[in-house]
Structure formats: C-alpha cells, structure tokens
Scaffold this active site. Structure first.
Site, short mmCIF file in Angstrom:
data_model
loop_
_atom_site.label_atom_id
_atom_site.label_comp_id
_atom_site.label_asym_id
_atom_site.label_seq_id
_atom_site.Cartn_x
_atom_site.Cartn_y
_atom_site.Cartn_z
CG ASN A 179 -5.73 -0.27 0.92
OD1 ASN A 179 -6.14 0.83 0.53
ND2 ASN A 179 -6.36 -1.40 0.61
CG ASP A 222 -3.23 -8.46 3.84
OD1 ASP A 222 -3.61 -9.21 2.92
OD2 ASP A 222 -3.50 -7.24 3.87
#
Length: 380
Positions: A66, A255
């Site tokens: 991420n 998500d």
C-alpha cells in the site's frame, strides 16, 4: 539485489519444504482455534491431511504494497479467499458425482492483528471446520515470516463460507460431502455458527438497498465529503475458469475503496484494522461493470467504520438489471508517520439516514469493544 536474490532462493526452498510437508500430511502452518479442531474428510480422498488441510505461501513483493509500504490489506484478503476456495472445492469434489466449484458466500469478521512487510513470506493455512447440506465453513490463519531472521507472527484470522456450484450449471447449488467430527460438541457449535450467519445474511440483504449518491461541494467531516466510488469492468483475469469473479478480487476492490474513504476523511496514513462480515449476495459474471461505493458510517475516537457496497451492471445483457452483489463494513485506524494510532476527526451526520447509520455503527462498535474486553479478562 543480492538480498532479494537470496530471499527468492529461500522462498523457493520454503515452498518446496511446504509441499513436502503437505504431502507427508503434517497439517497446517500456524495455530489452530481450540473450539474448531480439524475434522476428517469422508470419501476417496481421505488420505489427505486432516480436513484436506491447504497451505499456500509466497513472498510479498513491492507491487503488493500500500502507499505506506506495508502489504495491502486487500492482497491479504485475496490470499485468504484463494486458500479457502482451494480447500472447499477439493472437499466438495471428494466424492463421486457431479463436479463443482466452490463459490464464496460470506466472510466472517476478519481481524488484522499485525502488519505484514514487503519481503516477508506469507503462509496461509486453511482447514474445514463445519459443513451443512449446502455450505462449507473454512477457517484460515495467515502467518508472516521474516526469512532473514526466521521470526514468524500471526497476522490474520478469518472464517469463510462457501457453496458448491455445478460446473454444468453455475446457478445450481450441489450437496456438500459429510465430514466426521472428533466430538459431538464440535458439530453442535458449528451448526450454531451456521444458523447465526444464515440469519445475518438475510437481514443484511434486505437492509442494504440504497445506492451512494454524489453530492456537490460537501462540507469537511461529513459523509458526503469522503464518500468514494470505483468503477471496474470485469475481465477474464478477474474470473474463475467458469466465468464469474473471484471473491478475492471483489474483496480487494472493496478494501481499496474503504481505504480511499478513510484517507479522505482524516488526511493521514490509514490502515485496515478489521473487516466485519462480507456478504456476497449474488455472482458477478465476466463482462459486468461493477461499481464499488464506500461511505463513512461511524467514528470513535481512533477508528472509522466504512460501509462498502458492490453493485453489478450486466451491460452486455439487456435482459438483466443492475443488482447488489456484495456488502460489508470495514474498520480503519489513522496512523502517524511513526506508526502510532491517532485520533480521527469526528463524523458529522446530516440526514436522518446518516444519523441512523451512525447509531447502528456505534452499536456495532460498542458490541465489539465489550467482546474484546471480555476476552481480555483473566480466567479464574
């Protein structure tokens, strides 16, 4: 580069060792849950490890990260679903009869216990803990391994429910082969979990009917200010061999949207803390355009609850209308640059619906907080 090459060699050795352990029947990596001991498969493939235990693993690469540099929560959810699909499909085809593929129907609450770092090896272990006539419960543990030091830690726990769909007609649900339980209480506990999730799935399907609508010039800290959507055309790489979307692909997109909502709200680094039950209401076929929408529903002092809705539009089939495919609640926390949790701006609900969702989110938060405190109390 030398360290990466060494890591890759060690990873390949670890995969080979894991394969040898699996063939030898040494069971799963990671701790088992005491209330859900492994059960025994009945049928021609009973020579597999307990419950057909499935172990997968791979090294975490930079494209798994991420923006903060840790492994993306959606990537972990995708690996969890893949392991569950393998073991449940294997079990559902363990007896002679019509062949099938296991489709994800629901993911119970999933906790992110510890972050996983790039360069570590993820070990995902799955085992079947209960079966009903038409569904399979799979419990999954995720361990991370630092291959330079050998240190391991538990990062995730999840419970998933699958249903077997016929290869001849994916709209037909087949019966699940039975399993043998080590004790009667184990079957009774599993039946209670099955009935509870079945009831909640029905309630959720009727509750999640509204669609997230955009608002012009919203005020900061309001629901409209941070709500976000992604639009995705489902292609072959998103699908199983039978033409419908992998549950893990959908979860990763959900998500991502939840992360965008959280980041817009607090303007800091954010991380997934947990995922409440993800319900898959209907299959998504190849060629559909899916809209994944997220909105803030509740904030505590240091956490944010985000509702995510997935709507599918079969644009290549004019006979079908847009439908709700999946829904879930994600919980995020705000982190400083040093990785410490930060207070989050408090959500300002404006409409009656937003205020109602806020109170419902508060109830879920207090319920989970009480549950955690109950587990933390010392046993007499």
């Amino acid at each position: 580069m030398k360290l990466l090459a060494r890591a890759l060699r060690l990873c390949e050795f670890g995969r080979q060792a894991s394969s040898r352990r699996l063939v030898a029947g040494q069971g799963c990596v990671g701790p088992r849950r005491g209330c859900c001991a492994p059960v025994q498969v009945v049928g021609p493939r009973a020579d597999l490890p307990p419950c057909g235990a499935c172990i997968t693993g791979r090294i975490m690469r930079p494209d798994d990260a991420n923006v903060a540099g840790n492994v993306h929560g959606g990537t972990i959810l995708k690996m969890i679903e893949e392991a569950g699909a393998i073991i449940s499909t294997r079990h559902c085809n363990s007896q002679n009869g019509e062949r099938c593929v296991a489709a994800l129907a629901r993911v119970e609450r999933t906790d992110f216990l510890s972050p996983m770092c790039i360069g570590e090896v993820a070990h995902v272990s799955a085992e079947i803990t209960y079966t009903s006539k038409h569904s399979v419960e799979v419990q999954v543990n995720v361990m991370s391994e630092n291959i330079l030091t050998g240190a391991k830690k538990l990062t995730n726990k999840a419970t998933l429910w699958y249903v077997p769909l016929s290869l001849k007609n994916v709209d037909k649900v087949l019966e699940v082969p039975p399993v043998v339980y080590s004790r009667q209480e184990q079957e009774e506990e599993g039946r209670k979990r099955y009935e509870a999730q079945k009831l909640e799935r029905m309630e959720t399907k009727w509750r999640n009917g509204d669609i997230v609508q955009p608002v012009l010039n919203p005020e900061p800290n309001t629901v409209s200010y941070s709500q976000s959507s992604l639009i995705h055309l489902v292609g072959p790489s998103d699908c199983t061999l039978h033409g419908f979307v992998h549950g893990g692909v959908t979860m990763k997109l959900m998500d991502e949207v939840a992360g965008i909502v959280a980041a817009r709200h607090c303007k800091t680094n954010i991380v997934t803390a947990s995922v409440d039950a993800i319900n898959f209401h209907d299959k998504i076929r190849k060629g559909c355009v899916i809209t994944i929408s997220g909105r803030m529903t509740f904030t505590s002092n240091k956490s944010m609850e985000i509702e995510v809705l997935v709507d599918a539009d079969p644009v290549v089939d004019s006979s079908q209308k847009r439908y709700r495919a999946a829904s879930a609640f994600f919980t995020y926390v705000s982190l400083s640059q040093e990785g410490r949790s930060l207070p989050v701006p408090q959500l300002v609900p404006e409409t009656e619906d937003e205020k109602k969702r806020f109170e419902e989110g508060k109830g879920r938060y207090l319920q989970m907080k009480a549950k955690r405190q109950g587990h933390a109390e010392p046993q007499p």
